[in-house]
Write a protein that holds these residues in place. Structure first.
Motif, short mmCIF file in Angstrom:
data_model
loop_
_atom_site.label_atom_id
_atom_site.label_comp_id
_atom_site.label_asym_id
_atom_site.label_seq_id
_atom_site.Cartn_x
_atom_site.Cartn_y
_atom_site.Cartn_z
N GLY A 167 0.78 -1.22 0.00
CA GLY A 167 0.00 0.00 0.00
C GLY A 167 0.82 1.28 0.00
O GLY A 167 0.25 2.37 -0.09
N SER A 168 2.14 1.16 0.08
CA SER A 168 2.97 2.37 0.12
C SER A 168 3.26 2.89 -1.29
O SER A 168 3.29 2.14 -2.26
N LEU A 169 3.46 4.19 -1.37
CA LEU A 169 3.68 4.85 -2.65
C LEU A 169 5.11 4.69 -3.14
O LEU A 169 6.05 4.66 -2.34
N LYS B 194 0.14 -1.91 -7.95
CA LYS B 194 -1.25 -1.62 -8.28
C LYS B 194 -1.41 -1.34 -9.77
O LYS B 194 -2.43 -1.73 -10.38
N SER C 239 3.63 8.00 -8.66
CA SER C 239 2.58 7.62 -7.71
C SER C 239 1.92 6.28 -8.02
O SER C 239 0.71 6.17 -8.15
N VAL D 268 1.65 2.18 -6.54
CA VAL D 268 1.45 1.63 -5.19
C VAL D 268 2.01 0.22 -5.13
O VAL D 268 1.65 -0.63 -5.94
N PHE E 91 0.69 5.86 2.68
CA PHE E 91 -0.32 4.93 2.16
C PHE E 91 -1.49 5.69 1.53
O PHE E 91 -2.60 5.17 1.43
N GLY F 241 -2.07 6.42 -1.44
CA GLY F 241 -2.53 5.91 -2.73
C GLY F 241 -3.24 4.58 -2.66
O GLY F 241 -3.67 4.05 -3.68
N ALA F 242 -3.32 4.02 -1.47
CA ALA F 242 -3.92 2.68 -1.33
C ALA F 242 -5.43 2.72 -1.50
O ALA F 242 -6.07 3.72 -1.23
#
Length: 217
Positions: free
Chosen positions: A152-154, A172, A189, A191, A214, A216-217
């Motif tokens: 979940g981190s950018l 992602k 950006s 994920v 997080f 962008g999650a």
């Protein structure tokens, strides 16, 4: 198994210390570049060398690390204090460099220089990582790299040239052998979904991660 000779280079940018920073510099030797010595106190380490023209060093810092060997240079020189510190580490056998305080700070030109220099150091065969505690970066050259980021981190891929054959998996927004024009924002950006792989056919770039972000999650 023999560990890679690692040096932490203490630079003058921002630093927020966390477990990831401490893990990066664990068992590393350290060299400070001018005002980057302030990070030594925060990290609880004593560098083996202090390099620079010392125009960013406070009297308090000078007193606190009076016993640390110095390698002084004039203010009028052709290299930054950070680059001089890096070259000293290489002369002492460094094969892996952790550039601590490589982002932010008062000098955008210095921070940008650190990012660009990291790529050229990787081309010389060195393993390089940059950190501020908030952000981390590693150079991306032709080949493949694996990353273990919190799910979940950018992260972003910042291109310094046009990129050919860029692939991203475990993310992602995956890519499969994509061509990215220089200056394009397509790779900003993304994920991480945990362990991810980034591969490149040709070009030069940095993978810049925000392991605590997080949004962008």
């Amino acid at each position: 198994m023999t560990s890679i000779p690692t040096f932490a280079i203490l630079l003058g940018g921002a630093l927020e210390i966390d477990d990831r920073v401490r893990a990066l510099i664990k068992d590393a030797r350290a060299i400070a570049a001018d005002g980057g010595m302030a990070h030594a106190r925060a990290l609880g380490i004593t560098p083996e060398l202090w390099v620079g023209d010392f125009d960013s060093t406070s009297p308090e810092l000078t007193e606190a690390f009076a016993a640390t060997p110095r390698l002084p240079f004039p203010a009028e020189k052709n290299f930054t204090d950070g680059e001089l510190a890096i070259e000293q580490a290489i002369e002492r056998g460094a094969r892996r460099l952790v550039l601590v305080g490589a982002f932010g700070g008062e000098r955008t030109d210095h921070a940008l220089s650190h990012l660009l220099q990291a790529v050229t150091l990787a081309e010389r065969g060195l393993d390089v990582v940059l950190t501020s505690g908030i952000e981390e970066a590693v150079p991306l050259l032709p080949g493949s790299l694996d990353f273990d980021l919190p799910a979940g981190s950018l992260f972003s891929v910042i291109a310094f040239t046009a990129l050919s054959g860029l692939s991203l998996t475990g993310v992602k927004y995956p890519l499969d052998a994509a061509d990215i024009a220089f200056g394009a924002s397509r790779t900003i950006s993304n994920v991480a979904e945990g362990r991810m792989t980034v591969s490149l056919l040709s070009g030069r770039a940095l993978v810049v991660a925000r392991p605590h972000d997080f949004s962008g999650a």
